[in-house]
Design an enzyme around this catalytic site. Structure first.
Site, short mmCIF file in Angstrom:
data_model
loop_
_atom_site.label_atom_id
_atom_site.label_comp_id
_atom_site.label_asym_id
_atom_site.label_seq_id
_atom_site.Cartn_x
_atom_site.Cartn_y
_atom_site.Cartn_z
N GLY A 161 9.13 -3.33 7.03
CA GLY A 161 8.03 -2.53 6.49
C GLY A 161 6.86 -2.40 7.43
O GLY A 161 6.33 -3.39 7.91
N SER A 162 6.42 -1.17 7.73
CA SER A 162 5.44 -1.00 8.78
C SER A 162 4.99 0.46 8.92
O SER A 162 5.31 1.29 8.08
CB SER A 162 6.06 -1.46 10.10
OG SER A 162 7.39 -1.00 10.19
N ARG A 163 4.23 0.73 10.01
CA ARG A 163 3.74 2.07 10.27
C ARG A 163 3.77 2.33 11.77
O ARG A 163 3.58 1.42 12.58
CB ARG A 163 2.30 2.21 9.77
CG ARG A 163 1.83 3.63 9.57
CD ARG A 163 0.45 3.65 8.96
NE ARG A 163 -0.57 3.98 9.94
CZ ARG A 163 -1.88 3.75 9.77
NH1 ARG A 163 -2.31 3.16 8.67
NH2 ARG A 163 -2.74 4.09 10.70
#
Length: 204
Positions: A161-163
């Site tokens: 999970g990240s950007r």
């Protein structure tokens, strides 16, 4: 199925536990096997074919940020836990530096994520920033300063999970952005932005 580096390091403990926990409960065995399989699925690394023009998405997910910063434009892509987490180069170019910035671990889709832990991969024309999320405590860049990358080439991944943000070249305006917030994109395939000059360069 090709996997990101380190996939088995996360999945193997669950598979090794599947046998021993079976002495306690068959359901525990199924849960352990399921967790190991889901972990390998998370680290999947599918092949991609890139179009010949434009700034490519660095990540799979949904566009979460489109904003002007001075004379530059930033486009961010939020990766959910179910998305492919391999990151790819939006444009070709030479890596000038790879810099780690310590920070918090807020949800990557929130405004507070601007203060999260980051890795900045800087090119002469643009910057790519990989941002850790609430569960993403490991950012794994594959490249170092001085390396030359092609558009769509793998350059790293973030665990769980990240950007990923692209600070577009100065020659791009907001009107050159071809995606909208909330739109789904794919790393190395979706064109985030295109200008006449860069379209001509990349199609040669």
């Amino acid at each position: 199925m090709q996997l990101a580096p380190g996939a088995w390091r996360y999945a193997l403990p669950a598979f090794l536990l599947a046998g021993p926990v079976g002495l306690l409960s068959p359901i525990a065995t199924l849960l352990a096997l399921g967790f190991g399989g889901a972990t390998l699925l998370f680290f999947r690394d599918p092949a991609r074919e890139s179009p010949k023009y434009g700034v490519l998405s660095p990540a799979d997910g949904r566009v979460s940020v489109i904003r002007e910063e001075g004379n530059r434009v930033r486009v961010g892509v939020f990766m959910n836990v179910t998305d492919v987490h391999i990151n790819r180069a939006p444009l070709s170019g030479q890596v000038e530096s790879v810099e780690h910035e310590p920070g918090k671990h807020r949800p990557a889709f929130s405004k507070e994520s601007d203060n999260n832990e980051k890795v900045h991969i800087r090119f002469s024309e643009y910057d790519l920033t990989l941002i850790a999320g609430a569960f993403a405590r490991r950012i794994h860049p594959y490249v170092e300063g001085g390396e030359t990358l092609e558009r769509g080439q793998r350059l790293g991944h973030i665990a769980f999970g990240s950007r990923a943000d692209v600070l577009l070249p100065e020659s791009f305006d907001v009107k050159d952005v071809g995606v909208a917030e909330g739109e789904r994109v794919r790393a190395g395939e979706t064109v985030l932005a295109a200008s006449a000059a860069h379209s001509a360069e990349t199609s040669e």
